[in-house]
Scaffold this active site. Structure first.
Site, PDB file in Angstrom:
ATOM      1  N   TYR A 173     -15.648  -6.173  -2.107  1.00  0.00           N
ATOM      2  CA  TYR A 173     -14.539  -6.049  -3.117  1.00  0.00           C
ATOM      3  C   TYR A 173     -13.723  -7.173  -3.057  1.00  0.00           C
ATOM      4  CZ  TYR A 173     -10.356  -3.908  -4.511  1.00  0.00           C
ATOM      5  OH  TYR A 173      -9.073  -3.495  -5.062  1.00  0.00           O
ATOM      6  N   SER A 214      -6.912  -8.007  -7.663  1.00  0.00           N
ATOM      7  CA  SER A 214      -6.351  -7.353  -6.293  1.00  0.00           C
ATOM      8  C   SER A 214      -5.709  -8.660  -5.483  1.00  0.00           C
ATOM      9  CB  SER A 214      -7.301  -6.604  -5.542  1.00  0.00           C
ATOM     10  OG  SER A 214      -6.956  -6.318  -4.410  1.00  0.00           O
TER      11      SER A 214
HETATM   12  N1  LIG Z   1      -4.859   1.105  -5.348  1.00  0.00           N
HETATM   13  C1  LIG Z   1      -4.548  -0.017  -4.775  1.00  0.00           C
HETATM   14  O1  LIG Z   1      -4.090  -0.130  -3.589  1.00  0.00           O
HETATM   15  C2  LIG Z   1      -5.224  -1.106  -5.660  1.00  0.00           C
HETATM   16  C3  LIG Z   1      -4.871  -2.467  -5.240  1.00  0.00           C
HETATM   17  C4  LIG Z   1      -5.392  -3.824  -5.890  1.00  0.00           C
HETATM   18  C5  LIG Z   1      -6.214  -3.464  -6.854  1.00  0.00           C
HETATM   19  N2  LIG Z   1      -6.562  -2.141  -7.372  1.00  0.00           N
HETATM   20  C6  LIG Z   1      -7.411  -1.968  -8.388  1.00  0.00           C
HETATM   21  O2  LIG Z   1      -6.679  -1.258  -9.664  1.00  0.00           O
HETATM   22  C7  LIG Z   1      -7.735  -0.485 -10.409  1.00  0.00           C
HETATM   23  C8  LIG Z   1      -7.578   0.908 -10.296  1.00  0.00           C
HETATM   24  O3  LIG Z   1      -7.510   1.386  -8.847  1.00  0.00           O
HETATM   25  P1  LIG Z   1      -6.919   2.907  -8.715  1.00  0.00           P
HETATM   26  O4  LIG Z   1      -6.071   2.501  -7.031  1.00  0.00           O
HETATM   27  O5  LIG Z   1      -6.162   3.599  -9.530  1.00  0.00           O
HETATM   28  O6  LIG Z   1      -8.465   3.550  -8.254  1.00  0.00           O
HETATM   29  P2  LIG Z   1      -8.619   5.045  -8.309  1.00  0.00           P
HETATM   30  O7  LIG Z   1      -9.816   5.208  -7.550  1.00  0.00           O
HETATM   31  O8  LIG Z   1      -7.435   6.097  -8.356  1.00  0.00           O
HETATM   32  O9  LIG Z   1      -9.107   5.124 -10.045  1.00  0.00           O
HETATM   33  C9  LIG Z   1     -10.116   4.337 -10.444  1.00  0.00           C
HETATM   34  C10 LIG Z   1     -10.686   5.059 -11.576  1.00  0.00           C
HETATM   35  O10 LIG Z   1     -12.137   4.220 -12.041  1.00  0.00           O
HETATM   36  C11 LIG Z   1     -12.959   5.125 -12.419  1.00  0.00           C
HETATM   37  N3  LIG Z   1     -14.399   4.599 -12.241  1.00  0.00           N
HETATM   38  C12 LIG Z   1     -15.180   4.171 -11.300  1.00  0.00           C
HETATM   39  N4  LIG Z   1     -16.344   3.664 -11.428  1.00  0.00           N
HETATM   40  C13 LIG Z   1     -16.406   3.815 -12.695  1.00  0.00           C
HETATM   41  C14 LIG Z   1     -17.389   3.548 -13.967  1.00  0.00           C
HETATM   42  N5  LIG Z   1     -18.485   2.988 -13.331  1.00  0.00           N
HETATM   43  N6  LIG Z   1     -17.023   3.479 -15.114  1.00  0.00           N
HETATM   44  C15 LIG Z   1     -15.874   3.888 -15.618  1.00  0.00           C
HETATM   45  N7  LIG Z   1     -14.942   4.284 -14.678  1.00  0.00           N
HETATM   46  C16 LIG Z   1     -15.144   4.109 -13.217  1.00  0.00           C
HETATM   47  C17 LIG Z   1     -12.859   6.137 -11.716  1.00  0.00           C
HETATM   48  O11 LIG Z   1     -13.500   7.404 -12.259  1.00  0.00           O
HETATM   49  C18 LIG Z   1     -11.362   6.424 -11.424  1.00  0.00           C
HETATM   50  O12 LIG Z   1     -10.855   7.357 -12.420  1.00  0.00           O
HETATM   51  C19 LIG Z   1      -8.892  -1.020  -9.567  1.00  0.00           C
HETATM   52  O13 LIG Z   1      -9.696  -2.085 -10.105  1.00  0.00           O
HETATM   53  C20 LIG Z   1      -8.673  -1.459  -8.141  1.00  0.00           C
HETATM   54  O14 LIG Z   1      -9.482  -2.149  -7.621  1.00  0.00           O
HETATM   55  C21 LIG Z   1      -6.224  -0.886  -6.743  1.00  0.00           C
END
Ligand SMILES: NC(=O)c1ccc[n+]([C@@H]2O[C@H](COP(=O)([O-])OP(=O)(O)OC[C@H]3O[C@@H](n4cnc5c(N)ncnc54)[C@H](O)[C@@H]3O)[C@@H](O)[C@H]2O)c1
Length: 253
Positions: free
Chosen positions: A155, A142
């Site tokens: 985080y 991130s």
């Molecule tokens: N959305 C943002 O703004 C953003 C920004 C920077 C980084 N990210 C990173 O991108 C990645 C995806 O984020 P997103 O926004 O799609 O999140 P999201 O919450 O939409 O999806 C995350 C998914 O991870 C799954 N998950 C959670 N715990 C789990 C576990 N123990 N085992 C397996 N699966 C599990 C959830 O069920 C969900 O389907 C993450 O690593 C997040 O930190 C997101």
């Protein structure tokens, strides 16, 4: 040398792929010919997602479980005989500053965001190596892994650890032509961002403000990130390893 984004003949595993960024990554890779295994802890959403993608399937995988990782890789070996691409995407981002973070929350965030990447890389490397064709690991960090935020203490620390671990794996696996890169998204419109915006009491207003604050005029969409991952997964990036690919509309500038 490859001159396109084709993933024909490649097998890919994506964690946290039932929704959001992970789902879009799986979809983009399937569109480019990969056989994609979507994994998550949300079987209903995950199966529904896989059904929309050619050559894709869904499997439960809690990324914090060493046993489940071992089983998942063993099943891949039996069913596909290879693994070319691993995307460690699953993650959570509970809003809590250092004083609001108790030890249980701290450990849960590290387990889902970092231990998962450690377990995924370590368990997958032997199978990736077996084909002799190299491979690509992409870890979702991130911008907070580069620029920590006060309300995201655990985080930010977890995502900085993903950045460093990625580079260590990149050096370790380079001799087998297995590449390992991290992707650093800015705010991307998924459930995660909505949950964060909701803390302000007015989700829509908060998203409007985030759009206005971004140099390119909007928050990201999952496709913005999936396109970067597609590049890193494909042979087009065959000489790229240990990179931190920032995709944030310029917000860290
Ligand atoms: N959305 C943002 O703004 C953003 C920004 C920077 C980084 N990210 C990173 O991108 C990645 C995806 O984020 P997103 O926004 O799609 O999140 P999201 O919450 O939409 O999806 C995350 C998914 O991870 C799954 N998950 C959670 N715990 C789990 C576990 N123990 N085992 C397996 N699966 C599990 C959830 O069920 C969900 O389907 C993450 O690593 C997040 O930190 C997101």
């Amino acid at each position: 040398m490859a001159d396109d984004l084709s993933l024909e003949g490649k097998v890919a595993l994506v964690t946290g792929a039932a929704q959001g960024i992970g789902r879009e990554i799986a979809s983009r890779m399937a569109q480019h010919g990969a056989r994609v295994i979507l994994t998550d802890v949300e079987p209903e959403l995950g199966k529904e997602a896989a059904a929309t993608m050619k050559g894709a399937s869904y499997r439960d995988l809690d990324v914090t479980s060493e046993t489940q990782w071992e089983k998942a890789i063993e099943t891949l070996r039996d069913e596909h005989g290879r693994l070319d691409i691993l995307v460690n995407n699953a993650g959570i981002s509970p809003a809590a500053n250092i004083e609001q973070t108790d030890l249980d929350l701290w450990r849960r965030v590290q387990a889902i965001n970092v231990e998962s990447v450690f377990l995924g890389c370590r368990t997958a490397l032997p199978l990736m190596r077996e084909s002799g064709d190299g491979g690509s690991i992409v870890n979702l960090s991130s911008i907070q892994g580069l620029r920590p935020a006060a309300p995201l203490a655990a985080y930010s620390a977890s995502k900085a650890a993903v950045r460093a671990l990625t580079k260590s794996v990149a050096l370790h696996a380079a001799g087998d032509r297995i590449r390992c890169n991290s992707v650093h998204p800015g705010g991307v419109h998924t459930r995660m961002l909505d949950d964060f915006a909701a803390l302000t009491g007015d989700t829509d207003a908060a998203i409007t403000q985030m759009n206005a604050a971004n140099p390119l005029g909007r928050v990201g969409q999952p496709l913005d990130i999936a396109n970067g991952v597609l590049y890193l997964a494909s042979d087009l990036s065959v000489w790229v390893t240990g990179l931190e690919l920032v995709i944030d509309g310029g917000s860290t500038l």
